[in-house]
Design a protein around this motif. Structure first.
Motif, PDB file in Angstrom:
ATOM      1  N   LYS A   1       0.778   7.977   5.637  1.00 23.64           N
ATOM      2  CA  LYS A   1       0.915   6.540   5.849  1.00 23.64           C
ATOM      3  C   LYS A   1       2.386   6.116   5.814  1.00 23.64           C
ATOM      4  CE  LYS A   1      -0.353   2.146   3.728  1.00 23.64           C
ATOM      5  NZ  LYS A   1      -0.917   1.522   2.537  1.00 23.64           N
TER       6      LYS A   1
ATOM      7  N   ARG B   1      -1.207   9.275   1.507  1.00 25.08           N
ATOM      8  CA  ARG B   1      -0.090   8.351   1.271  1.00 25.08           C
ATOM      9  C   ARG B   1       1.162   8.820   2.007  1.00 25.08           C
ATOM     10  NH1 ARG B   1       4.236   7.212  -1.748  1.00 25.08           N
ATOM     11  NH2 ARG B   1       4.518   5.056  -2.396  1.00 25.08           N
TER      12      ARG B   1
ATOM     13  N   GLU C   1       4.582   4.425   8.805  1.00 21.33           N
ATOM     14  CA  GLU C   1       5.109   3.067   8.638  1.00 21.33           C
ATOM     15  C   GLU C   1       6.637   3.036   8.566  1.00 21.33           C
ATOM     16  OE1 GLU C   1       3.212   1.469   5.212  1.00 21.33           O
ATOM     17  OE2 GLU C   1       1.268   1.273   6.190  1.00 21.33           O
TER      18      GLU C   1
END
Length: 113
Positions: free
Chosen positions: A65, A62, A69
């Motif tokens: 990610k 996570r 992003e």
């Protein structure tokens, strides 16, 4: 005799009023204690839930990610690696007349002057 009975009656009434007051305070304190215990149990459950959520939010996948992003970060490859050299003239001269490597130079580690 009547005086003694009257004094004893007043003492019994005062004792009865004091007993009622103590029982009231005892019940009130027990109620407060019960509320405090239930609040403590609720807070412990909330703490455990939040700890689980924290562990779930901090997984490496996570984090990676979100870094890609939100922060537009990318993984490091040799093609995009930039090495920075320190070209300052703060090097000291060694006793043999050679120029010593600047402090913090990783290439100089392990070499004797």
């Amino acid at each position: 005799m009547i005086r003694i009975n009257l004094v004893l009656l007043l003492a019994v009434l005062a004792s009865a009023l004091y007993l009622v007051s103590v029982q009231y305070d005892s019940r009130r304190l027990f109620s407060d204690l019960d509320k405090a215990r239930s609040t403590a149990r609720r807070l412990e459950a909330d703490n455990e839930r939040l700890q689980v959520e924290k562990r779930a939010q901090a997984t490496p996948l996570r984090v990676e990610k979100l870094a890609q992003e939100r922060l537009q970060m990318r993984t490091v490859t040799p093609a995009i690696t930039h090495y920075v050299r320190d070209n300052t003239e703060s090097a000291t001269v060694a006793s043999s007349g050679e120029k010593a490597a600047p402090q913090g130079d990783p290439r100089a580690a392990g070499r004797a002057p």
